[in-house]
Design an enzyme around this catalytic site. Structure first.
Site, PDB file in Angstrom:
ATOM      1  N   HIS A 100       0.801  -1.223   0.000  1.00 47.28           N
ATOM      2  CA  HIS A 100       0.000   0.000   0.000  1.00 47.28           C
ATOM      3  C   HIS A 100       0.833   1.272   0.000  1.00 47.28           C
ATOM      4  O   HIS A 100       0.285   2.365  -0.157  1.00 47.28           O
ATOM      5  CB  HIS A 100      -0.965  -0.001   1.191  1.00 47.28           C
ATOM      6  CG  HIS A 100      -2.283   0.642   0.877  1.00 47.28           C
ATOM      7  ND1 HIS A 100      -3.420   0.437   1.622  1.00 47.28           N
ATOM      8  CD2 HIS A 100      -2.660   1.503  -0.111  1.00 47.28           C
ATOM      9  CE1 HIS A 100      -4.421   1.134   1.120  1.00 47.28           C
ATOM     10  NE2 HIS A 100      -3.987   1.798   0.064  1.00 47.28           N
ATOM     11  N   ASP A 123     -10.032  -0.228   3.910  1.00 44.71           N
ATOM     12  CA  ASP A 123      -8.835  -0.848   4.484  1.00 44.71           C
ATOM     13  C   ASP A 123      -9.109  -1.230   5.934  1.00 44.71           C
ATOM     14  O   ASP A 123      -9.855  -0.543   6.633  1.00 44.71           O
ATOM     15  CB  ASP A 123      -7.690   0.174   4.428  1.00 44.71           C
ATOM     16  CG  ASP A 123      -6.304  -0.424   4.571  1.00 44.71           C
ATOM     17  OD1 ASP A 123      -6.172  -1.473   5.228  1.00 44.71           O
ATOM     18  OD2 ASP A 123      -5.352   0.171   4.048  1.00 44.71           O
ATOM     19  N   HIS A 125      -6.778  -1.009   8.030  1.00 49.00           N
ATOM     20  CA  HIS A 125      -5.859  -0.133   8.752  1.00 49.00           C
ATOM     21  C   HIS A 125      -6.059   1.317   8.319  1.00 49.00           C
ATOM     22  O   HIS A 125      -6.611   1.585   7.245  1.00 49.00           O
ATOM     23  CB  HIS A 125      -4.412  -0.560   8.469  1.00 49.00           C
ATOM     24  CG  HIS A 125      -4.156  -2.016   8.721  1.00 49.00           C
ATOM     25  ND1 HIS A 125      -4.321  -2.974   7.737  1.00 49.00           N
ATOM     26  CD2 HIS A 125      -3.775  -2.674   9.836  1.00 49.00           C
ATOM     27  CE1 HIS A 125      -4.037  -4.161   8.241  1.00 49.00           C
ATOM     28  NE2 HIS A 125      -3.712  -4.016   9.511  1.00 49.00           N
ATOM     29  N   ASP A 127      -3.419   3.510   7.923  1.00 49.11           N
ATOM     30  CA  ASP A 127      -2.262   3.944   7.138  1.00 49.11           C
ATOM     31  C   ASP A 127      -1.949   5.412   7.384  1.00 49.11           C
ATOM     32  O   ASP A 127      -1.583   6.160   6.463  1.00 49.11           O
ATOM     33  CB  ASP A 127      -2.486   3.673   5.648  1.00 49.11           C
ATOM     34  CG  ASP A 127      -2.569   2.181   5.350  1.00 49.11           C
ATOM     35  OD1 ASP A 127      -2.135   1.380   6.194  1.00 49.11           O
ATOM     36  OD2 ASP A 127      -3.057   1.821   4.263  1.00 49.11           O
ATOM     37  N   HIS A 140       4.262   1.143   4.181  1.00 51.15           N
ATOM     38  CA  HIS A 140       2.895   0.826   3.741  1.00 51.15           C
ATOM     39  C   HIS A 140       1.861   1.201   4.803  1.00 51.15           C
ATOM     40  O   HIS A 140       0.666   1.226   4.503  1.00 51.15           O
ATOM     41  CB  HIS A 140       2.757  -0.645   3.327  1.00 51.15           C
ATOM     42  CG  HIS A 140       2.612  -1.627   4.439  1.00 51.15           C
ATOM     43  ND1 HIS A 140       2.000  -2.847   4.286  1.00 51.15           N
ATOM     44  CD2 HIS A 140       3.026  -1.603   5.732  1.00 51.15           C
ATOM     45  CE1 HIS A 140       2.018  -3.521   5.419  1.00 51.15           C
ATOM     46  NE2 HIS A 140       2.638  -2.783   6.309  1.00 51.15           N
ATOM     47  N   ASP A 227      -7.441  -1.859  -0.166  1.00 49.21           N
ATOM     48  CA  ASP A 227      -6.485  -2.846   0.337  1.00 49.21           C
ATOM     49  C   ASP A 227      -7.244  -4.150   0.532  1.00 49.21           C
ATOM     50  O   ASP A 227      -8.272  -4.171   1.218  1.00 49.21           O
ATOM     51  CB  ASP A 227      -5.904  -2.337   1.656  1.00 49.21           C
ATOM     52  CG  ASP A 227      -4.751  -3.175   2.179  1.00 49.21           C
ATOM     53  OD1 ASP A 227      -4.790  -4.411   2.014  1.00 49.21           O
ATOM     54  OD2 ASP A 227      -3.834  -2.594   2.782  1.00 49.21           O
ATOM     55  N   ASP A 229      -6.700  -6.467   2.393  1.00 52.45           N
ATOM     56  CA  ASP A 229      -6.827  -6.879   3.798  1.00 52.45           C
ATOM     57  C   ASP A 229      -8.028  -6.235   4.472  1.00 52.45           C
ATOM     58  O   ASP A 229      -8.340  -6.541   5.628  1.00 52.45           O
ATOM     59  CB  ASP A 229      -5.536  -6.647   4.586  1.00 52.45           C
ATOM     60  CG  ASP A 229      -5.228  -5.192   4.922  1.00 52.45           C
ATOM     61  OD1 ASP A 229      -6.131  -4.340   4.940  1.00 52.45           O
ATOM     62  OD2 ASP A 229      -4.039  -4.899   5.204  1.00 52.45           O
ATOM     63  N   GLU A 272      -1.984  -5.054  -2.074  1.00 49.57           N
ATOM     64  CA  GLU A 272      -1.626  -5.992  -1.003  1.00 49.57           C
ATOM     65  C   GLU A 272      -2.006  -7.451  -1.280  1.00 49.57           C
ATOM     66  O   GLU A 272      -2.147  -8.242  -0.350  1.00 49.57           O
ATOM     67  CB  GLU A 272      -2.196  -5.536   0.351  1.00 49.57           C
ATOM     68  CG  GLU A 272      -1.613  -4.229   0.869  1.00 49.57           C
ATOM     69  CD  GLU A 272      -0.213  -4.345   1.472  1.00 49.57           C
ATOM     70  OE1 GLU A 272       0.327  -5.472   1.521  1.00 49.57           O
ATOM     71  OE2 GLU A 272       0.346  -3.293   1.876  1.00 49.57           O
TER      72      GLU A 272
END
Length: 300
Positions: A100, A123, A125, A127, A140, A227, A229, A272
């Site tokens: 990412h 996402d 997360h 980030d 990332h 992303d 994830d 990712e």
């Protein structure tokens, strides 16, 4: 959306510690992304991959707690130029990662001709780390912060301007793993976040309706940064930082379908995908299916 798509691959694995994510663009192509888009009537140009430099040693931090900084900066500089060129040519930039950290370059290129770019960050997360707040030094985990103008200048100044986006034009969707520094920054900047709590409570349709309205309020384009994830690991196992309890494959399809109906997305990246960690290319195939939905694929 116009009817021309330019695919840019970014085989980047230096923004994190787990090797293999550099093969993401290849396996997404292998899963049939070009064929899927062409079947929907899109004119697709695959522009190949950005060249990524290789450090003598991986995961080496500099004095600012940033790993492999020089190579990450150069790759994102090249990506920013390529993305801006695609947009100037009248095509929709579809960027395939890679980790990412490549969002630094894609947003730099996308925001070049925009006054107020809206961003949907789908996402697990945030980030939103910087070298000062990052527990790992992995870049990332920093691209959204960098795009807001926070962090090392060699990253924030890619493209020759900073910031690329304003906090009031950003929406995070699917968040369920945030570091303390990220929580603090979200509160300070007033960034709009739909955690899994909100998705569970009000449902994906309402989340996407509200998010779409939010990122189009006073903006002149919307960038989607997805992303893999973000999805629950049961649906997307081939990612480097999985977090249980995420949106399902079907919920994420619905999110893409709503965006397609609203026709607000002007650039996008899918990142990712790590085939070394995957099962029978499941995550790459999920990415291609989601791309199909974003670009208008329907059952009937």
């Amino acid at each position: 959306m116009n009817k021309k798509i330019a695919i840019i691959g970014v085989p980047m694995d230096l923004g994190q510690m787990r090797r293999g994510v550099d093969m993401g663009p290849s396996v997404i192509r292998y899963a049939g992304v070009v064929e899927r888009l062409e079947a929907l009537g899109w004119q697709v140009e695959d522009r190949g991959d950005i060249q990524i430099g290789r450090p003598k040693r991986f995961d080496v931090k500099n004095e600012s707690n940033l790993k492999d900084l020089e190579e990450v900066v150069e790759a994102n500089r090249l990506l920013a130029e390529e993305t801006a060129e695609v947009i100037a040519d009248g095509s929709f930039p579809l960027i395939l990662g890679g980790d990412h950290s490549i969002a630094i370059g894609s947003l730099a290129g996308t925001a070049k001709d925009k006054e107020n770019l809206g961003v949907i960050w789908y996402d697990a997360h945030g980030d939103l780390n910087t070298g000062e707040t990052s527990p790992s030094g992995n870049i990332h985990g920093m691209p959204l912060a960098v795009s807001l103008g926070l962090g090392d200048k060699s990253l924030t100044e890619i493209g020759g301007f900073s910031p690329k986006v304003k906090p009031e034009n950003v929406v995070l969707i699917g968040a369920r793993s945030l570091d303390e520094g990220e929580r603090k920054l979200i509160r300070e900047k007033g960034i709009k976040v739909y955690t899994m709590h909100e998705i569970d409570r009000i449902g994906m349709p309402q989340v996407m309706e509200e998010a779409s309205e939010y990122v189009t309020n006073g903006t002149d384009g919307v960038h989607l940064s997805l992303d893999l994830d973000a999805l629950d690991p049961s649906d997307a196992p081939g990612v480097g930082t999985p977090v249980v309890g995420g949106p399902t494959y079907r919920e994420t399809h619905l999110a893409m379908e709503i965006l397609a109906e609203k026709n607000i997305v002007t650039s996008a990246e899918f990142v990712e995908v790590n085939p070394i960690l995957d099962m029978k290319n499941q995550t790459a195939e999920a990415a291609v299916a989601l791309i199909g939905s974003l670009f208008g694929e329907k059952l009937l």
